[in-house]
Structure formats: C-alpha cells, structure tokens
Scaffold this active site. Structure first.
Site, mmCIF file in Angstrom:
data_model
loop_
_atom_site.group_PDB
_atom_site.id
_atom_site.type_symbol
_atom_site.label_atom_id
_atom_site.label_comp_id
_atom_site.label_asym_id
_atom_site.label_seq_id
_atom_site.Cartn_x
_atom_site.Cartn_y
_atom_site.Cartn_z
ATOM 1 N N ARG A 1 -2.899 52.202 -3.690
ATOM 2 C CA ARG A 1 -2.721 52.982 -2.437
ATOM 3 C C ARG A 1 -3.920 52.628 -1.376
ATOM 4 O O ARG A 1 -3.476 52.992 -0.112
ATOM 5 C CB ARG A 1 -3.020 54.295 -2.972
ATOM 6 C CG ARG A 1 -1.757 54.916 -3.732
ATOM 7 C CD ARG A 1 -1.762 56.192 -4.394
ATOM 8 N NE ARG A 1 -0.555 56.604 -5.225
ATOM 9 C CZ ARG A 1 -0.364 57.533 -5.935
ATOM 10 N NH1 ARG A 1 -1.268 58.610 -5.866
ATOM 11 N NH2 ARG A 1 0.553 57.888 -6.640
ATOM 12 N N CYS B 1 6.767 55.890 1.280
ATOM 13 C CA CYS B 1 5.512 56.468 1.097
ATOM 14 C C CYS B 1 4.764 55.702 1.932
ATOM 15 O O CYS B 1 3.487 56.327 2.589
ATOM 16 C CB CYS B 1 4.845 56.649 -0.134
ATOM 17 S SG CYS B 1 4.842 55.010 -1.057
ATOM 18 N N ARG C 1 2.275 63.539 -6.617
ATOM 19 C CA ARG C 1 3.451 63.232 -6.618
ATOM 20 C C ARG C 1 4.061 63.709 -7.985
ATOM 21 O O ARG C 1 5.067 63.170 -8.832
ATOM 22 C CB ARG C 1 3.597 61.389 -6.877
ATOM 23 C CG ARG C 1 2.981 61.110 -5.466
ATOM 24 C CD ARG C 1 3.392 59.531 -4.935
ATOM 25 N NE ARG C 1 3.378 59.260 -3.722
ATOM 26 C CZ ARG C 1 2.704 58.149 -3.227
ATOM 27 N NH1 ARG C 1 2.244 57.226 -3.987
ATOM 28 N NH2 ARG C 1 2.431 58.231 -1.813
ATOM 29 N N SER D 1 -1.792 47.894 -10.124
ATOM 30 C CA SER D 1 -3.178 47.609 -9.286
ATOM 31 C C SER D 1 -4.408 48.240 -10.080
ATOM 32 O O SER D 1 -5.495 47.359 -10.144
ATOM 33 C CB SER D 1 -3.207 48.328 -7.926
ATOM 34 O OG SER D 1 -3.160 49.768 -8.011
ATOM 35 N N CYS E 1 6.894 60.112 -0.892
ATOM 36 C CA CYS E 1 8.004 59.133 -0.978
ATOM 37 C C CYS E 1 9.522 59.739 -0.537
ATOM 38 O O CYS E 1 10.383 59.037 -0.861
ATOM 39 C CB CYS E 1 8.173 58.466 -2.481
ATOM 40 S SG CYS E 1 6.746 58.099 -2.945
ATOM 41 N N CYS F 1 10.860 52.019 -0.532
ATOM 42 C CA CYS F 1 10.292 53.520 -0.652
ATOM 43 C C CYS F 1 9.917 53.970 0.809
ATOM 44 O O CYS F 1 9.702 53.141 1.604
ATOM 45 C CB CYS F 1 9.025 53.248 -1.690
ATOM 46 S SG CYS F 1 8.879 55.030 -2.023
ATOM 47 N N LYS G 1 8.746 55.513 -14.002
ATOM 48 C CA LYS G 1 7.777 55.258 -13.093
ATOM 49 C C LYS G 1 7.080 56.593 -13.292
ATOM 50 O O LYS G 1 7.445 57.684 -13.101
ATOM 51 C CB LYS G 1 8.201 55.090 -11.702
ATOM 52 C CG LYS G 1 6.717 55.184 -10.694
ATOM 53 C CD LYS G 1 6.965 54.480 -9.383
ATOM 54 C CE LYS G 1 5.719 54.734 -8.541
ATOM 55 N NZ LYS G 1 5.857 54.294 -7.243
ATOM 56 N N GLU H 1 15.913 58.888 -18.277
ATOM 57 C CA GLU H 1 15.831 57.950 -16.966
ATOM 58 C C GLU H 1 16.250 56.673 -16.720
ATOM 59 O O GLU H 1 17.071 56.610 -15.717
ATOM 60 C CB GLU H 1 14.361 57.945 -16.366
ATOM 61 C CG GLU H 1 13.679 59.146 -15.842
ATOM 62 C CD GLU H 1 14.063 59.399 -14.473
ATOM 63 O OE1 GLU H 1 14.905 58.832 -13.885
ATOM 64 O OE2 GLU H 1 13.429 60.394 -13.804
ATOM 65 N N TYR I 1 -0.560 41.151 -10.277
ATOM 66 C CA TYR I 1 -1.491 40.851 -9.315
ATOM 67 C C TYR I 1 -2.155 39.493 -9.952
ATOM 68 O O TYR I 1 -2.762 38.827 -9.246
ATOM 69 C CB TYR I 1 -2.258 41.762 -8.857
ATOM 70 C CG TYR I 1 -1.655 43.133 -8.311
ATOM 71 C CD1 TYR I 1 -1.393 42.784 -6.925
ATOM 72 C CD2 TYR I 1 -1.339 44.063 -9.013
ATOM 73 C CE1 TYR I 1 -0.627 43.896 -6.575
ATOM 74 C CE2 TYR I 1 -0.949 45.137 -8.435
ATOM 75 C CZ TYR I 1 -0.412 45.081 -7.162
ATOM 76 O OH TYR I 1 0.192 46.255 -6.790
ATOM 77 N N LYS J 1 6.406 51.403 -15.339
ATOM 78 C CA LYS J 1 5.569 51.107 -14.552
ATOM 79 C C LYS J 1 4.504 52.360 -14.790
ATOM 80 O O LYS J 1 5.049 53.646 -14.638
ATOM 81 C CB LYS J 1 5.780 51.040 -13.105
ATOM 82 C CG LYS J 1 4.686 51.192 -12.091
ATOM 83 C CD LYS J 1 5.162 51.245 -10.735
ATOM 84 C CE LYS J 1 4.199 51.104 -9.775
ATOM 85 N NZ LYS J 1 4.769 51.361 -8.434
#
Ligand code: PBG
Length: 326
Positions: free
Chosen positions: A209, A119, A221, A278, A127, A117, A199, A237, A317, A252
């Site tokens: 971020r 970004c 976005r 996150s 992005c 990506c 996404k 998609e 995570y 996501k």
C-alpha cells in the site's frame, strides 16, 4: 537395533536431490512491477528493499531486468497521474498500465499480466465505487454491481493495450463473470483471467500500500476481502470463480494461508497461483538486515513451501533474486 526403514539413507549428497519432491523454477515465478505516472525517475520503495516504482519511460528497461534473471512473466501495477471518486484513470486508453503494457509488449517477450482493480485509482483508495460518500467511515460500503461494469472496462482496456492475462484483485462478487463477458464481447475471448479467488483481508499488504499508494483513505476492506479465520469459505469463493470462467485460481497472501492453497489444489484441477505478498517479503528482509535470518535461504525455503502446498505459480517480490540463483 532393529530399525528396517531408515529415511536418512536417502538424505545423503548424491541421492537427496534425486528424491526431492518439489522444484522451484524461474518459469513458475511472476515478478510484480510498479509503474508510476507521477515519477520522472525510479523511486525506491522503502519497505520493499530492492523494489522501485518506475516511470513509464523506464517500464521496458525494468521488465528487461526481470527477463534477464530467467523470470518470464510480470504483473503490472500502476500509480496514475491523478485520482478521482470513480477511478476513471483505471480504464483510460492512455492510462499508466495501458501505456506500459503497450511498450513492454512491443519491445520485449515478457508475458504481461495486469492487475485489474480500482484502489490505486480512486481518491478514497477503495476497490470500487462507494455507495454514499457522505456516510461515516464505519458505514462505508463499496457498491458491488456498479463496480463490476468498471472492472469490465478496465480489463478490456488492458487487453486492447496487449495484456496477455488480466488479474482482478478487488473481491467484488461476480467479478470473473463480468470481466469474462466484457472481454468476450470485445473479441478478447483468448485472454485468460487469473482470479484473486481467495483474497484475505490481511495486514501483510502494508508495504504494497506504500508502494502503490493504495491504502484506503478511511474505513477498511473487511466488507469485501475475506476473513482470515475462514478456510471453508475459500472453496466456496473459488467454486464461484470457476463457474464464472476463471482460468487460474489465486490465493493471497501465501505463507499464512498454505492450508487454503492445499485445499484448492485438492479440490480443483485448474492451475493454482499464490501471492507471496509485500509483508511476507518485508519481514524476511527486516530480519535479515538485523542479521537474524539468512535472506537467500529463507526466500528460497518460502517459495519451496508454497509450491509444496500445491501452488503452480508464485507471484513474488523474490522472483528475480531467487531465479538468478536457480
Ligand atoms: C490491490 C492489491 C493489493 C495487493 C495486490 N493488489 C492491496 C490490497 O488489497 O490492499 C497486495 C499485494 C502485496 O501486498 O504484495 N487491489
């Protein structure tokens, strides 16, 4: 009492585990790792307790820590030494992800997936390439087709560094096809693409971020990531990405979008991945810190739920913490 079917019979110790429908194993989990070219020591990520940005020199050590828990795969995110309008450090041969990938592949057995990506590499944090830099934030748009050329270059540079799989996360139309073509042209037809197929434009990415320094400097976005209200559109998609050659289909975020995971599982035979993002991690940690939730239990329950909905793989995570206990 005339109850013939008593499900409780199978809930006792001894049998409960035998009839369990869903398993989470360490090899289903992919651990995100942040490599920071601006750091000369490890820096804790405040909103993601237990996670750090590590300098390139520490990338092998960081990945070895992951491998020790039984997790076999990492997804690498990079924070470059400098940013510019076009994100040129994203496809540099000596870029942060390329350098980390080379070292990790040389020195460990980890399966290395790279985030493709722009970004984290663009000065504006979007992005892709902006259409017209002078325009107001409200009218800002990312140029789709010009961005595709750059995504192809990034993917090829990651493959050259030894990436096992690439994962484009920018939600430009035609991304998977463009990357497939670029990889094939350069002799990387064996490198699979994990597409962030569905996404969403989610507020759950906040802590990431901070971690990757990838917040848009202005605007948002919404004109490229999906509207959280849309479920049917996710199938569209995904179908497009499958046509273009995606190997693994990702949804996501994960927990707020389990209906989408389940739909994709039903409709397609490809492996499905979900990104337990996150914000999903941070909110459980915050509640646990207050003593309101038991962290180990809610972490595992989250991952079980994501698998139950139909995901084969989970980017999370919690990978190391959970794998260690399995
Ligand atoms: C950027 C990217 C993002 C995440 C993964 N890749 C952020 C975004 O789209 O804003 C989010 C991951 C997370 O929140 O854990 N292309």
């Amino acid at each position: 009492m005339d109850i013939t079917d008593r499900p409780r019979r199978l809930r006792r110790d001894g049998i409960r585990g035998m009839v369990s429908e869903t398993d989470v194993c360490p090899e289903d989990l992919i651990a995100p790792v942040f490599v920071d070219a601006t750091a000369d020591e490890r820096v804790e990520i405040e909103s993601m307790p237990g996670h750090e940005r590590v300098p390139v020199d520490e990338s092998v050590a960081r990945v070895e820590e992951v491998l020790e828990t039984g997790v076999e795969s990492v997804v690498l995110f990079g924070i470059p030494e400098s940013k510019d309008e076009r994100g040129t450090r994203a496809w540099a041969d000596d870029g942060v992800v390329q350098e980390a990938t080379r070292r990790v592949k040389r020195e460990t057995d980890a399966y290395v997936i790279t985030d493709v990506c722009l970004c984290e590499y663009t000065s504006h944090g979007h992005c892709g390439i902006l259409e017209d830099h002078a325009q107001s934030a409200a009218r800002l748009t990312v140029e789709n087709d010009e961005t595709l050329d750059l995504l192809g270059k990034i993917a090829v540079s990651h493959a050259e560094a030894g990436a096992d799989m690439v994962a484009p996360s920018g939600m430009m139309d035609g991304t998977v096809g463009a990357i497939r073509e670029a990889l094939d042209d350069e002799g990387f037809s064996d490198v699979p693409i994990m597409s962030y197929a569905a996404k969403y434009e989610s507020a759950f990415y906040g802590p990431f971020r901070d971690a990757a320094d990838g917040a848009p400097a202005f605007g948002d976005r919404r004109h490229y990531q999906m509207d959280p209200a849309n479920r049917r559109e996710a199938l569209r998609e995904v179908a497009l990405d499958v046509e273009q050659g995606a190997d693994v289909l990702m949804v996501k975020p994960a927990l707020p979008y389990l209906d989408v995971v389940s739909d994709i599982r039903e409709e397609f035979d490809h492996p499905v991945a979900a990104y337990n993002v996150s914000g999903e991690y941070a909110m459980l940690h915050a509640a646990a810190e207050k003593g309101w939730l038991d962290l180990e239990s809610v972490a595992l329950e989250s991952l079980v739920s994501i698998k139950r909905a139909g995901a084969d793989l989970i980017l999370t995570y919690f990978a190391e913490d959970v794998a260690e206990r399995l």
